[in-house]
Design a protein around this motif. Sequence first.
Motif, PDB file in Angstrom:
ATOM      1  N   MET A   1       0.839  -1.184   0.000  1.00 18.10           N
ATOM      2  CA  MET A   1       0.000   0.000   0.000  1.00 18.10           C
ATOM      3  C   MET A   1       0.884   1.247   0.000  1.00 18.10           C
ATOM      4  SD  MET A   1      -3.132   0.802   2.441  1.00 18.10           S
ATOM      5  CE  MET A   1      -2.879   2.076   3.604  1.00 18.10           C
ATOM      6  N   ARG A   2       0.546   2.152  -0.856  1.00 15.22           N
ATOM      7  CA  ARG A   2       1.313   3.378  -1.001  1.00 15.22           C
ATOM      8  C   ARG A   2       0.919   4.382   0.080  1.00 15.22           C
ATOM      9  NH1 ARG A   2       0.455   6.468  -6.424  1.00 15.22           N
ATOM     10  NH2 ARG A   2      -1.119   7.451  -5.181  1.00 15.22           N
ATOM     11  N   ALA A   3       1.883   5.017   0.678  1.00 12.09           N
ATOM     12  CA  ALA A   3       1.620   6.018   1.703  1.00 12.09           C
ATOM     13  C   ALA A   3       1.316   7.364   1.053  1.00 12.09           C
ATOM     14  CB  ALA A   3       2.815   6.148   2.625  1.00 12.09           C
ATOM     15  N   ILE A   4       0.475   8.138   1.715  1.00  9.23           N
ATOM     16  CA  ILE A   4       0.112   9.456   1.225  1.00  9.23           C
ATOM     17  C   ILE A   4       0.382  10.450   2.343  1.00  9.23           C
ATOM     18  CG2 ILE A   4      -1.767  10.917   0.402  1.00  9.23           C
ATOM     19  CD1 ILE A   4      -3.049   8.256  -0.630  1.00  9.23           C
ATOM     20  N   TYR A   5       1.111  11.488   2.011  1.00  9.64           N
ATOM     21  CA  TYR A   5       1.431  12.536   2.964  1.00  9.64           C
ATOM     22  C   TYR A   5       0.821  13.836   2.465  1.00  9.64           C
ATOM     23  CZ  TYR A   5       4.730   9.276   4.987  1.00  9.64           C
ATOM     24  OH  TYR A   5       5.286   8.173   5.582  1.00  9.64           O
ATOM     25  N   VAL A   6       0.305  14.622   3.415  1.00 13.47           N
ATOM     26  CA  VAL A   6      -0.326  15.891   3.076  1.00 13.47           C
ATOM     27  C   VAL A   6       0.311  16.985   3.919  1.00 13.47           C
ATOM     28  CG1 VAL A   6      -2.483  17.198   3.142  1.00 13.47           C
ATOM     29  CG2 VAL A   6      -2.507  14.816   2.423  1.00 13.47           C
ATOM     30  N   GLY A   7       0.700  18.068   3.259  1.00 13.38           N
ATOM     31  CA  GLY A   7       1.221  19.237   3.952  1.00 13.38           C
ATOM     32  C   GLY A   7       0.108  20.257   4.104  1.00 13.38           C
ATOM     33  N   HIS A   8      -0.045  20.764   5.325  1.00 16.88           N
ATOM     34  CA  HIS A   8      -1.127  21.713   5.604  1.00 16.88           C
ATOM     35  C   HIS A   8      -0.626  22.692   6.656  1.00 16.88           C
ATOM     36  CE1 HIS A   8      -5.374  22.824   5.485  1.00 16.88           C
ATOM     37  NE2 HIS A   8      -5.309  22.960   6.789  1.00 16.88           N
ATOM     38  N   LEU A  15      -1.675   9.794   5.674  1.00 13.04           N
ATOM     39  CA  LEU A  15      -3.019   9.296   5.433  1.00 13.04           C
ATOM     40  C   LEU A  15      -2.979   7.929   4.773  1.00 13.04           C
ATOM     41  CD1 LEU A  15      -3.190  12.526   5.343  1.00 13.04           C
ATOM     42  CD2 LEU A  15      -5.254  12.173   4.040  1.00 13.04           C
ATOM     43  N   THR A  16      -4.009   7.146   5.036  1.00 15.56           N
ATOM     44  CA  THR A  16      -4.205   5.917   4.281  1.00 15.56           C
ATOM     45  C   THR A  16      -4.872   6.305   2.972  1.00 15.56           C
ATOM     46  OG1 THR A  16      -6.407   5.511   5.166  1.00 15.56           O
ATOM     47  CG2 THR A  16      -4.534   4.596   6.413  1.00 15.56           C
ATOM     48  N   GLN A  17      -4.933   5.369   2.048  1.00 20.57           N
ATOM     49  CA  GLN A  17      -5.600   5.665   0.777  1.00 20.57           C
ATOM     50  C   GLN A  17      -7.081   5.962   0.990  1.00 20.57           C
ATOM     51  OE1 GLN A  17      -4.629   2.395  -1.831  1.00 20.57           O
ATOM     52  NE2 GLN A  17      -2.670   3.296  -2.370  1.00 20.57           N
ATOM     53  N   GLU A  18      -7.707   5.273   1.932  1.00 19.84           N
ATOM     54  CA  GLU A  18      -9.125   5.503   2.210  1.00 19.84           C
ATOM     55  C   GLU A  18      -9.349   6.903   2.792  1.00 19.84           C
ATOM     56  OE1 GLU A  18      -7.483   2.682   3.173  1.00 19.84           O
ATOM     57  OE2 GLU A  18      -8.334   1.425   1.598  1.00 19.84           O
ATOM     58  N   GLN A  19      -8.443   7.338   3.679  1.00 19.36           N
ATOM     59  CA  GLN A  19      -8.558   8.680   4.246  1.00 19.36           C
ATOM     60  C   GLN A  19      -8.365   9.740   3.168  1.00 19.36           C
ATOM     61  OE1 GLN A  19      -5.516   8.138   7.234  1.00 19.36           O
ATOM     62  NE2 GLN A  19      -7.033   8.232   8.892  1.00 19.36           N
ATOM     63  N   TRP A  20      -7.403   9.534   2.277  1.00 22.63           N
ATOM     64  CA  TRP A  20      -7.160  10.491   1.191  1.00 22.63           C
ATOM     65  C   TRP A  20      -8.362  10.535   0.251  1.00 22.63           C
ATOM     66  CZ3 TRP A  20      -5.217  14.757   0.046  1.00 22.63           C
ATOM     67  CH2 TRP A  20      -4.962  15.154  -1.263  1.00 22.63           C
ATOM     68  N   ARG A  25     -13.069  13.401  -1.804  1.00 23.43           N
ATOM     69  CA  ARG A  25     -14.529  13.442  -2.005  1.00 23.43           C
ATOM     70  C   ARG A  25     -15.140  14.650  -1.313  1.00 23.43           C
ATOM     71  NH1 ARG A  25     -15.558   7.018  -1.195  1.00 23.43           N
ATOM     72  NH2 ARG A  25     -15.229   6.423  -3.379  1.00 23.43           N
ATOM     73  N   SER A  26     -14.718  14.919  -0.097  1.00 25.69           N
ATOM     74  CA  SER A  26     -15.230  16.062   0.646  1.00 25.69           C
ATOM     75  C   SER A  26     -14.840  17.373  -0.034  1.00 25.69           C
ATOM     76  CB  SER A  26     -14.692  16.015   2.079  1.00 25.69           C
ATOM     77  OG  SER A  26     -15.162  17.081   2.831  1.00 25.69           O
ATOM     78  N   GLY A  27     -13.591  17.457  -0.474  1.00 22.84           N
ATOM     79  CA  GLY A  27     -13.132  18.656  -1.164  1.00 22.84           C
ATOM     80  C   GLY A  27     -13.834  18.865  -2.494  1.00 22.84           C
ATOM     81  N   ALA A  28     -14.093  17.780  -3.218  1.00 27.15           N
ATOM     82  CA  ALA A  28     -14.784  17.879  -4.509  1.00 27.15           C
ATOM     83  C   ALA A  28     -16.233  18.325  -4.324  1.00 27.15           C
ATOM     84  CB  ALA A  28     -14.740  16.542  -5.243  1.00 27.15           C
ATOM     85  N   ALA A  29     -16.817  17.968  -3.186  1.00 24.63           N
ATOM     86  CA  ALA A  29     -18.197  18.384  -2.897  1.00 24.63           C
ATOM     87  C   ALA A  29     -18.260  19.837  -2.439  1.00 24.63           C
ATOM     88  CB  ALA A  29     -18.798  17.471  -1.838  1.00 24.63           C
ATOM     89  N   GLY A  30     -17.096  20.437  -2.195  1.00 23.61           N
ATOM     90  CA  GLY A  30     -17.060  21.829  -1.779  1.00 23.61           C
ATOM     91  C   GLY A  30     -17.286  22.027  -0.289  1.00 23.61           C
TER      92      GLY A  30
END
Length: 93
Positions: A1-8, A15-20, A25-30
């Motif tokens: 499983m590929r790891a995902i990192y977010v800078g904020h 993040l896991t892939q499911e969290q990303w 999805r939340s960001g796309a919904a605005g």
Amino acid sequence: MRAIYVGHFGIIWKLTQEQWLAVCRSGAAGSGYDLRSCRRLRSRPNFLHPDGEVRGSYWCSRHDVSYFEPLDWYPEDFAEHLAEIEPTLARER
């Protein structure tokens, strides 16, 4: 499983892939996104390197890790990224 990192705001989150996927999805919904359920790292991983041009921005030197800085993304940016990653995740399941 590929790891995902977010800078904020200078904080790095893992993040896991499911969290990303949920963030996208939340960001796309605005409706924005919330990283509090994700793992906040105490220090920056060695494979994330400071970007010399933009203060507080980083780039990743590993190909098995994804790094994103979605702070300035619009819903369209999240939707575009979501269209790219959903088929990939469906194949992996």
